[in-house]
Design a protein around this motif. Structure first.
Motif, mmCIF file in Angstrom:
data_model
loop_
_atom_site.group_PDB
_atom_site.id
_atom_site.type_symbol
_atom_site.label_atom_id
_atom_site.label_comp_id
_atom_site.label_asym_id
_atom_site.label_seq_id
_atom_site.Cartn_x
_atom_site.Cartn_y
_atom_site.Cartn_z
ATOM 1 N N ASP A 205 -11.002 -2.617 -0.709
ATOM 2 C CA ASP A 205 -10.243 -3.826 -0.358
ATOM 3 C C ASP A 205 -9.554 -3.723 0.998
ATOM 4 O O ASP A 205 -8.715 -4.574 1.329
ATOM 5 C CB ASP A 205 -9.219 -4.142 -1.466
ATOM 6 C CG ASP A 205 -9.914 -4.703 -2.704
ATOM 7 O OD1 ASP A 205 -10.985 -5.308 -2.542
ATOM 8 O OD2 ASP A 205 -9.407 -4.507 -3.821
ATOM 9 N N HIS A 206 -9.902 -2.708 1.780
ATOM 10 C CA HIS A 206 -9.368 -2.529 3.143
ATOM 11 C C HIS A 206 -7.846 -2.566 3.173
ATOM 12 O O HIS A 206 -7.243 -3.233 4.013
ATOM 13 C CB HIS A 206 -9.943 -3.596 4.086
ATOM 14 C CG HIS A 206 -11.435 -3.670 4.036
ATOM 15 N ND1 HIS A 206 -12.252 -2.693 4.536
ATOM 16 C CD2 HIS A 206 -12.273 -4.590 3.511
ATOM 17 C CE1 HIS A 206 -13.504 -3.007 4.325
ATOM 18 N NE2 HIS A 206 -13.551 -4.153 3.699
ATOM 19 N N LYS A 207 -7.215 -1.866 2.241
ATOM 20 C CA LYS A 207 -5.744 -1.853 2.220
ATOM 21 C C LYS A 207 -5.199 -0.562 2.827
ATOM 22 O O LYS A 207 -3.992 -0.344 2.833
ATOM 23 C CB LYS A 207 -5.250 -1.992 0.785
ATOM 24 C CG LYS A 207 -5.535 -3.386 0.234
ATOM 25 C CD LYS A 207 -4.739 -3.662 -1.021
ATOM 26 C CE LYS A 207 -4.935 -5.108 -1.434
ATOM 27 N NZ LYS A 207 -5.055 -5.275 -2.863
ATOM 28 N N TRP A 208 -6.097 0.290 3.304
ATOM 29 C CA TRP A 208 -5.670 1.573 3.878
ATOM 30 C C TRP A 208 -4.660 1.369 5.003
ATOM 31 O O TRP A 208 -4.803 0.439 5.808
ATOM 32 C CB TRP A 208 -6.897 2.307 4.438
ATOM 33 C CG TRP A 208 -6.574 3.641 5.047
ATOM 34 C CD1 TRP A 208 -6.581 4.837 4.421
ATOM 35 C CD2 TRP A 208 -6.214 3.902 6.421
ATOM 36 N NE1 TRP A 208 -6.248 5.838 5.300
ATOM 37 C CE2 TRP A 208 -6.013 5.293 6.534
ATOM 38 C CE3 TRP A 208 -6.024 3.110 7.540
ATOM 39 C CZ2 TRP A 208 -5.651 5.899 7.736
ATOM 40 C CZ3 TRP A 208 -5.653 3.705 8.736
ATOM 41 C CH2 TRP A 208 -5.467 5.092 8.824
ATOM 42 N N SER A 209 -3.651 2.219 5.038
ATOM 43 C CA SER A 209 -2.820 2.284 6.245
ATOM 44 C C SER A 209 -2.387 3.735 6.416
ATOM 45 O O SER A 209 -2.351 4.501 5.432
ATOM 46 C CB SER A 209 -1.607 1.358 6.150
ATOM 47 O OG SER A 209 -0.498 2.085 5.728
ATOM 48 N N ASN A 210 -2.059 4.080 7.642
ATOM 49 C CA ASN A 210 -1.653 5.448 7.956
ATOM 50 C C ASN A 210 -0.485 5.896 7.084
ATOM 51 O O ASN A 210 -0.355 7.081 6.751
ATOM 52 C CB ASN A 210 -1.239 5.510 9.429
ATOM 53 C CG ASN A 210 -1.985 6.626 10.126
ATOM 54 O OD1 ASN A 210 -2.242 7.676 9.517
ATOM 55 N ND2 ASN A 210 -2.340 6.403 11.379
ATOM 56 N N ALA A 211 0.349 4.926 6.695
ATOM 57 C CA ALA A 211 1.539 5.244 5.901
ATOM 58 C C ALA A 211 1.165 5.805 4.524
ATOM 59 O O ALA A 211 1.981 6.475 3.890
ATOM 60 C CB ALA A 211 2.387 3.988 5.744
ATOM 61 N N HIS A 212 -0.052 5.528 4.053
ATOM 62 C CA HIS A 212 -0.482 6.034 2.735
ATOM 63 C C HIS A 212 -1.043 7.450 2.796
ATOM 64 O O HIS A 212 -1.304 8.059 1.764
ATOM 65 C CB HIS A 212 -1.589 5.141 2.157
ATOM 66 C CG HIS A 212 -1.130 3.776 1.794
ATOM 67 N ND1 HIS A 212 -1.758 2.631 2.245
ATOM 68 C CD2 HIS A 212 -0.098 3.366 1.027
ATOM 69 C CE1 HIS A 212 -1.133 1.583 1.763
ATOM 70 N NE2 HIS A 212 -0.122 1.994 1.027
#
Ligand code: SAM
Ligand code: SF4
Length: 346
Positions: A205-212
């Motif tokens: 779902d393209h929810k990746w972010s560096n914060a994860h």
């Protein structure tokens, strides 16, 4: 097939950065009984079963690739144990060991492993990578929507039949990073190799972010609070950076903070016959027609496929960070790619 063993060196696939290709990952299905939050989209659109390459076609392709220097084949998915006939396929692949194939491996979530471990061993499987991201039953269910118990039973069954195992754990900040110490202790107790994997931007779902991302350094800092951690220099094409915790091996696959792209020797094929020269390649190459043709018009089909693949593989980009940078610099809006980890197989 035309073996051309003497010409094998000339036929090997190499990219513009001098990286010879040795490993092939084949995703045999995009379907999965798990719904890992870092992988599967909320509403997956499965590939149509009649569009999947048959195991016969996949075998012809593997034969073709082994003749061109591939020495390790990993069967993955989706969940590979959900595709009927996969054990027989692994048995068939053993025939390619006489022309240079060295290893046939599988990556699985282990849910069905208790049922299949013995058959996989009998079929000649060389080793297994098993995904296990939490030892906490409630957290495991939140992460995957399935129970932990069958996975632990599957791991036990694989150990009993003597299949070498590595455990892969993807960590997400605030979700399962409290599992670093429990998983490390468990791996020592079970005498199993554990690799922590940094969360990559390949979720459905393209929810990746560096914060994860839980970085290799974050993981090491936590391990150092309880273990004596030493660095093992690693010069192989293995993507995992190796450490010892109290003399027990532990790996880090740190694509985001220490990309392993410089020595990448991998190629990937989806169940529908889409070929990728890189996990992060924005586009693959649709090859199902060319692969199916290998079974019928051998010589000319081989020449044709070799030509298409040589060019595509040669143009493989430098790696994850180079691709990210190029996409950022593009002024046109690039549509985000449709393919995610559950189709490509890791
Ligand atoms: N279903 C099998 C399994 O889970 O082992 C095989 C397919 S799965 C896509 C292959 C590997 O990709 C697993 O080890 C999984 O943890 C990893 N993976 C999936 N999505 C990922 C992501 N966004 N970042 C890092 N690793 C990921
Ligand atoms: Fe399924 Fe593997 Fe993706 Fe989890 S990581 S959803 S088990 S394909």
């Amino acid at each position: 097939m035309n073996r051309m063993l003497g010409q094998k060196d000339e036929m090997q696939f190499m990219d513009q950065f001098g990286r010879t290709k040795r490993k092939l990952r084949i995703s045999v299905t995009d379907r999965c009984n798990f719904k890992c939050i870092y992988c599967m989209p909320e509403h997956p659109e499965w590939m149509k079963k009649n569009e999947l390459l048959s195991f016969e076609a996949l075998y012809q392709f593997c034969d073709f690739m082994v003749q061109r220097g591939i020495h390790s084949i990993r069967i993955t998915g989706g969940e590979p144990l959900m595709r009927q006939g996969v054990v027989h396929f692994i048995e068939q692949l053993q025939g390619l060991k006489k022309i240079g194939l060295k290893r046939v491996s599988m990556t699985t979530n282990a849910h069905y492993l208790k049922k299949y471990a013995f058959a996989l061993k009998q079929a000649g499987l060389d080793d297994l990578n098993i995904s296990l991201d939490s030892l906490d039953e409630i957290q495991f269910k939140q992460l995957t929507q399935k129970d932990l118990a069958p996975v632990l039973e599957g791991i036990r069954a694989a150990k009993i039949v003597g299949l070498p195992i590595k455990i892969n754990s993807v960590l997400m900040k605030g979700i399962n990073d409290d599992q670093i110490l429990p998983l490390a202790r468990w791996s020592i107790q079970e005498k199993i190799n554990l690799r922590f994997i940094e969360f990559m931007p390949l979720d459905g779902d393209h929810k990746w972010s560096n914060a994860h991302v839980v970085s290799e350094q974050n993981i090491l800092d936590i391990l150092k609070t309880k273990f004596n951690v030493t660095n093992q220099m690693n010069h192989s094409a293995d993507p995992a950076r190796q450490y010892l915790i109290n003399h027990h091996p532990i790996g880090m696959i740190s694509t985001i903070t220490h990309s392993f792209c410089g020595s990448c020797d991998r190629l990937r094929l989806t169940a529908q016959g889409e070929f990728y020269n890189c996990l992060f390649a924005p586009q693959g190459l649709k090859l199902s027609t060319e692969i199916k043709a290998l079974a019928f018009t051998q010589a000319s089909s081989e020449v044709n496929l070799h030509h298409i693949l040589s060019q595509y593989i040669w143009n493989k980009e430098q790696g994850f960070h180079a691709i990210e940078q190029r996409l950022k610099n593009q002024t046109t809006t690039t549509s985000s790619r449709k393919i995610s980890m559950h189709m490509l197989g890791g």
